[in-house]
Scaffold this active site. Sequence first.
Site, mmCIF file in Angstrom:
data_model
loop_
_atom_site.group_PDB
_atom_site.id
_atom_site.type_symbol
_atom_site.label_atom_id
_atom_site.label_comp_id
_atom_site.label_asym_id
_atom_site.label_seq_id
_atom_site.Cartn_x
_atom_site.Cartn_y
_atom_site.Cartn_z
ATOM 1 N N PRO A 276 6.503 34.240 6.413
ATOM 2 C CA PRO A 276 5.139 33.976 5.932
ATOM 3 C C PRO A 276 5.016 32.591 5.320
ATOM 4 C CG PRO A 276 6.307 35.371 4.374
ATOM 5 C CD PRO A 276 7.219 35.202 5.551
ATOM 6 N N HIS B 126 15.867 36.148 0.366
ATOM 7 C CA HIS B 126 15.917 34.688 0.293
ATOM 8 C C HIS B 126 17.020 34.341 -0.702
ATOM 9 C CE1 HIS B 126 13.627 30.675 0.403
ATOM 10 N NE2 HIS B 126 14.769 30.458 -0.215
ATOM 11 N N ASN C 56 17.031 35.039 4.710
ATOM 12 C CA ASN C 56 15.991 34.010 4.721
ATOM 13 C C ASN C 56 16.491 32.782 3.985
ATOM 14 O OD1 ASN C 56 12.829 33.533 3.052
ATOM 15 N ND2 ASN C 56 13.474 32.692 5.001
ATOM 16 N N GLY C 57 16.261 31.615 4.597
ATOM 17 C CA GLY C 57 16.621 30.362 3.943
ATOM 18 C C GLY C 57 17.533 29.498 4.783
ATOM 19 N N ASP C 58 17.150 28.223 4.956
ATOM 20 C CA ASP C 58 17.985 27.209 5.613
ATOM 21 C C ASP C 58 18.290 27.508 7.071
ATOM 22 O OD1 ASP C 58 17.958 25.878 3.248
ATOM 23 O OD2 ASP C 58 20.090 26.103 2.787
ATOM 24 N N CYS D 220 7.829 34.754 -3.954
ATOM 25 C CA CYS D 220 7.096 33.487 -4.045
ATOM 26 C C CYS D 220 7.314 32.841 -5.413
ATOM 27 C CB CYS D 220 5.608 33.715 -3.815
ATOM 28 S SG CYS D 220 4.633 32.193 -3.903
ATOM 29 N N LYS E 204 10.545 41.823 0.297
ATOM 30 C CA LYS E 204 11.079 40.466 0.425
ATOM 31 C C LYS E 204 11.387 39.925 -0.961
ATOM 32 C CE LYS E 204 10.220 36.070 2.778
ATOM 33 N NZ LYS E 204 10.523 35.171 1.635
ATOM 34 N N VAL F 97 2.026 30.139 3.483
ATOM 35 C CA VAL F 97 0.667 30.075 2.958
ATOM 36 C C VAL F 97 -0.187 29.199 3.879
ATOM 37 C CG1 VAL F 97 -0.776 29.374 1.013
ATOM 38 C CG2 VAL F 97 1.466 30.414 0.597
#
Length: 337
Positions: A35, A187, A218-220, A118, A159, A37
Site C-alpha cells: 500500500p 516490515h 516487507n522492506g528493501d 504507518c 501489517k 498513500v
Amino acid sequence: MPSPKSIPIRDPKYKPTNIIKQSKEQGRHVTIAGPMVRYSKLPFRELCRFYNLDIVYTPMILAREFVRNDIARYSDFTTNDKDKSVIVQCGVNSVSDFMKFIEMINPFVDGIGINCGCPIRDQIKEGIGAALMSKPKLVAEMISTAKAKYGDSVCIDTKIRIHNDINETIEFVKMVEQAGSDMITIHGRTKNTRSSTPVDLDAIKTLRKHINIPVIANGDCFTKKDFDRIVDYAKVDGVMSARGILANPALFTGLDKTPWSAVEMFMHLVTCYGLPFGLSQHHITQLLENVIPKSYIRQINELKNMIELIDYLDEHFILKRKGEDGFATAVEPQWRQ
C-alpha cells in the site's frame, strides 16, 4: 457504491491465503505490491497485475472517514471486475469503525489489512498506524470481533513493524494470530527507523519461527535478487514491495529497470480510468527516473496537464496505443530519431 447485497460473492480463489497456498503448491513465493498513500489507485494496481503480481494493495483508507463520508468513499476507493486479488489497507483504531468498514467494503475486496505500521506522525497522533503496535489487545479485539461475525468470509492481514525489543513483537504476533488473523506482514523496521537504514531480516526470520500462519516480509525489495535473498533468508511465504514497485512494477519479472511497456500500459490505463494529473505525472517520472536522462524528467515535471504530457511523450518517444502492433511489449525506451 452499490449495496453489498446487490453484488456477486467474491471468487474464493482470489482470497490472499488461497493465493499463498496455490503459490506454495507451485513451488514459489507470492509477490505483493504494498500500500502506498495516493499511489496504489486502480490504474496502478492493474499495471502491477500486467506483470503478474499475485496480490495488490489499495492505499490506506481511514475507516472512520470511509463509513461516515460519501465523498471519502468515492475518492478513496474505486474497483472493477479485474481488480483481484486485492487487499484494502485500513487505518483504524476502534472495533466499531472496523466492523462498519468491513460491512461496507468486504464484498468488493479479497482481503482487509489492518495497518499497524504507518510511521507518519499525524497518523500516530490519531492512534492509527504504528500507534497500534503498543495496543496489541485492541488489535486482537478488532480481529476477533470481525472473525466472530464474518468467519472465513473475511480475510485479515495484520501489517506490523517491529519493536526495539523483539520479545515484545513476538508476544504481539502471537496475540493477533490467536485472535484469528489470517496472515501477518512484517516490515522489518521500528516506527522510528529511517527507510535508509537496512531492513532487519534477522528480526523477520526470528518472528517467522513463532508464527503458524502465512508471513510476508516487507522492506528493501527493489529487484528480483532482493526478493530471492529475502525469502531464502527469512523463510517467509512471500515478499511485499512498495517503493520498489512504484519505481518498477516489473521488478518481480527480473527486469532491473522499468520496461517501456509499463509506460505505454500505464498511459492506456490512466486515460481509460482517470487519475488526477499530479499523480499521473508523478507515476511517469517514477517509472522513467532510472531509464531516461534527468533533463527529460525535469521537463516532464514542468508539464501542466495530461494533454501536455501525452504531447510530450509523443514528441520524444514512440508511444503506442492499445490495438497497435507491439503495444506494451517493448523493454527499452522507444525514442524518436
